[in-house]
Design a protein around this motif. Structure first.
Motif, PDB file in Angstrom:
ATOM      1  N   THR A 126      96.412  60.437 104.444  1.00  0.00           N
ATOM      2  CA  THR A 126      96.073  60.876 105.841  1.00  0.00           C
ATOM      3  C   THR A 126      94.535  61.152 105.241  1.00  0.00           C
ATOM      4  OG1 THR A 126      98.236  62.166 105.108  1.00  0.00           O
ATOM      5  CG2 THR A 126      96.584  63.792 106.356  1.00  0.00           C
ATOM      6  N   HIS A 127      93.171  60.946 106.270  1.00  0.00           N
ATOM      7  CA  HIS A 127      92.240  61.193 106.709  1.00  0.00           C
ATOM      8  C   HIS A 127      92.268  62.883 107.399  1.00  0.00           C
ATOM      9  CE1 HIS A 127      91.985  57.410 104.708  1.00  0.00           C
ATOM     10  NE2 HIS A 127      93.187  56.259 105.668  1.00  0.00           N
ATOM     11  N   LEU A 128      91.286  63.226 106.400  1.00  0.00           N
ATOM     12  CA  LEU A 128      91.327  64.924 107.113  1.00  0.00           C
ATOM     13  C   LEU A 128      90.043  64.838 108.006  1.00  0.00           C
ATOM     14  CD1 LEU A 128      92.061  66.909 104.260  1.00  0.00           C
ATOM     15  CD2 LEU A 128      93.548  66.113 106.478  1.00  0.00           C
ATOM     16  N   GLN A 129      89.511  65.312 109.066  1.00  0.00           N
ATOM     17  CA  GLN A 129      88.272  65.188 109.473  1.00  0.00           C
ATOM     18  C   GLN A 129      87.629  66.368 109.449  1.00  0.00           C
ATOM     19  OE1 GLN A 129      87.779  63.263 111.619  1.00  0.00           O
ATOM     20  NE2 GLN A 129      90.035  63.072 110.926  1.00  0.00           N
ATOM     21  N   TYR A 130      86.705  66.053 108.103  1.00  0.00           N
ATOM     22  CA  TYR A 130      85.213  66.710 107.710  1.00  0.00           C
ATOM     23  C   TYR A 130      84.179  66.176 107.330  1.00  0.00           C
ATOM     24  CZ  TYR A 130      85.398  63.854 104.033  1.00  0.00           C
ATOM     25  OH  TYR A 130      85.464  62.583 102.662  1.00  0.00           O
ATOM     26  N   ARG A 131      83.326  66.931 107.169  1.00  0.00           N
ATOM     27  CA  ARG A 131      81.402  66.948 107.270  1.00  0.00           C
ATOM     28  C   ARG A 131      81.441  67.654 106.068  1.00  0.00           C
ATOM     29  NH1 ARG A 131      79.713  67.019 113.235  1.00  0.00           N
ATOM     30  NH2 ARG A 131      80.616  65.219 114.742  1.00  0.00           N
ATOM     31  N   PRO A 132      80.788  66.917 105.049  1.00  0.00           N
ATOM     32  CA  PRO A 132      79.845  67.578 104.400  1.00  0.00           C
ATOM     33  C   PRO A 132      78.936  68.434 104.581  1.00  0.00           C
ATOM     34  CG  PRO A 132      79.412  65.151 103.969  1.00  0.00           C
ATOM     35  CD  PRO A 132      80.082  65.429 105.415  1.00  0.00           C
ATOM     36  N   THR A 184      95.501  71.888 108.377  1.00  0.00           N
ATOM     37  CA  THR A 184      94.802  70.856 108.765  1.00  0.00           C
ATOM     38  C   THR A 184      94.619  69.948 109.794  1.00  0.00           C
ATOM     39  OG1 THR A 184      95.529  69.699 106.662  1.00  0.00           O
ATOM     40  CG2 THR A 184      93.438  71.127 105.956  1.00  0.00           C
ATOM     41  N   LEU A 185      93.532  69.204 109.810  1.00  0.00           N
ATOM     42  CA  LEU A 185      93.684  68.276 111.242  1.00  0.00           C
ATOM     43  C   LEU A 185      93.357  67.031 110.645  1.00  0.00           C
ATOM     44  CD1 LEU A 185      91.848  70.525 114.215  1.00  0.00           C
ATOM     45  CD2 LEU A 185      94.675  69.712 114.103  1.00  0.00           C
ATOM     46  N   SER A 186      94.129  66.011 110.730  1.00  0.00           N
ATOM     47  CA  SER A 186      94.320  64.904 110.160  1.00  0.00           C
ATOM     48  C   SER A 186      93.313  62.858 111.924  1.00  0.00           C
ATOM     49  CB  SER A 186      95.194  63.949 109.409  1.00  0.00           C
ATOM     50  OG  SER A 186      95.854  64.069 110.798  1.00  0.00           O
ATOM     51  N   ASP A 187      93.095  61.882 111.028  1.00  0.00           N
ATOM     52  CA  ASP A 187      92.974  61.117 111.948  1.00  0.00           C
ATOM     53  C   ASP A 187      94.249  61.025 113.064  1.00  0.00           C
ATOM     54  OD1 ASP A 187      95.003  60.275 109.506  1.00  0.00           O
ATOM     55  OD2 ASP A 187      93.990  58.765 109.902  1.00  0.00           O
ATOM     56  N   LYS A 188      95.281  61.060 112.035  1.00  0.00           N
ATOM     57  CA  LYS A 188      96.717  61.312 113.494  1.00  0.00           C
ATOM     58  C   LYS A 188      96.422  62.509 114.441  1.00  0.00           C
ATOM     59  CE  LYS A 188      99.098  59.522 109.079  1.00  0.00           C
ATOM     60  NZ  LYS A 188     100.830  59.655 108.176  1.00  0.00           N
TER      61      LYS A 188
END
Length: 288
Positions: free
Chosen positions: A135-141, A160-164
């Motif tokens: 799972t790749h979470l949607q985030y920004r540094p 959390t929201l992911s790429d899916k």
């Protein structure tokens, strides 16, 4: 006489029952990692229904397709034994809610942004990879050690929201973060109303809403407060729902801000960060 004897027996039985219930309620929560993990499995199984709850390793569970990390709850329980059982029950109910909405259609109005430690994102992604469903979470540094993370706000939990999920929504990541920012501004009182300028030597605080710390993701919204404070704004985010800010950047003031943040974090079931951030025109910067 028979009636009185029966009455006495009933009173004795009620007394013994009350003692038994009291001893059950007073049963301590196991404080070793293995025992605590098994304790949480017992808490979660009634909430999960037919969905299997399994132990991956100490302080880590799988509930159906969900990866559940017990580390933060365990740390809270070690510091606050008396409140542990109630917090564990809340945790189990939140997990059940997250399970229900995991595959449900995503309500765009429920998209939010939150601030979380970078290692939280890394641990979730690592756990999903180990489970065979990366799972790749949607985030920004945001700054070193902190990120802005896209989430879904449900009645009982934050997911959390992911790429899916991004594919389900039909949005780019930029559009997702714009949507989260727009929804936050609708949800929260304008910063100009919520935060008054902090006097020198004093600290301001925002702690009325769970998403108060999410305001940090709305960088430009802080400029009027910065101007009102003579161009200086330092903040710390000791808990998920608690933000402290100051208008003084002297070494003494920074130390005072950190100390106040640590005190809040120690009393919170959801400590967030001990970092102190400075607002600049382009971004937040870490104060070392």
């Amino acid at each position: 006489m028979v009636f009185q004897g029966i009455r006495k027996m009933r009173l004795a039985w009620l007394f013994l029952s009350a003692l038994a219930c009291s001893s059950l309620q007073a049963a301590p929560v196991p404080m070793d990692q293995n025992g605590f993990t098994e304790y949480m499995v017992a808490k979660m199984r009634p909430e999960a229904g037919e969905t299997p709850v399994q132990i991956k390793e100490p302080l880590a569970l799988t509930v159906g397709s969900l990866q559940v990390n017990l580390g933060r709850l365990y740390a809270f329980c070690q510091q606050s034994v008396l409140n542990c059982d109630a917090e564990a029950s809340n945790f189990a109910k939140a997990m059940a809610d997250a399970l229900k909405v995991a595959n449900a259609p995503i309500d765009k109005d429920a998209v939010r942004l939150v601030i979380r430690p970078t290692d939280y994102v890394q641990s979730v992604e690592l756990a999903s990879a180990k489970a065979g469903s990366p799972t790749h979470l949607q985030y920004r540094p945001l700054v070193e050690g902190l990120v802005a993370l896209a989430v879904l706000d449900t009645p009982r939990s934050i997911r959390t929201l992911s790429d899916k999920d991004l594919e389900k929504l039909g949005l780019t990541q930029d559009q997702l973060f714009d949507l989260g920012a727009t929804n936050l501004r609708k949800l929260l009182k304008p910063l100009s109303e919520a935060a008054t300028p902090a006097a020198p030597g004093k600290l301001g605080q925002l702690a009325t809403d769970f998403f108060e710390t999410s305001r940090v993701a709305l960088h430009d919204d802080w400029k009027p407060l910065v101007d009102a404070q003579g161009g200086v704004l330092l903040i710390t985010l000791p808990a998920a729902n608690y933000l402290l800010y100051a208008s003084d950047d002297s070494p003494q003031a920074i130390d005072a801000l950190r100390a106040a943040g640590r005190k809040v974090a120690q009393q919170s079931p959801a400590p967030l960060s001990s970092a102190v951030l400075r607002w600049t025109q382009q971004r937040w910067e870490l104060v070392r």
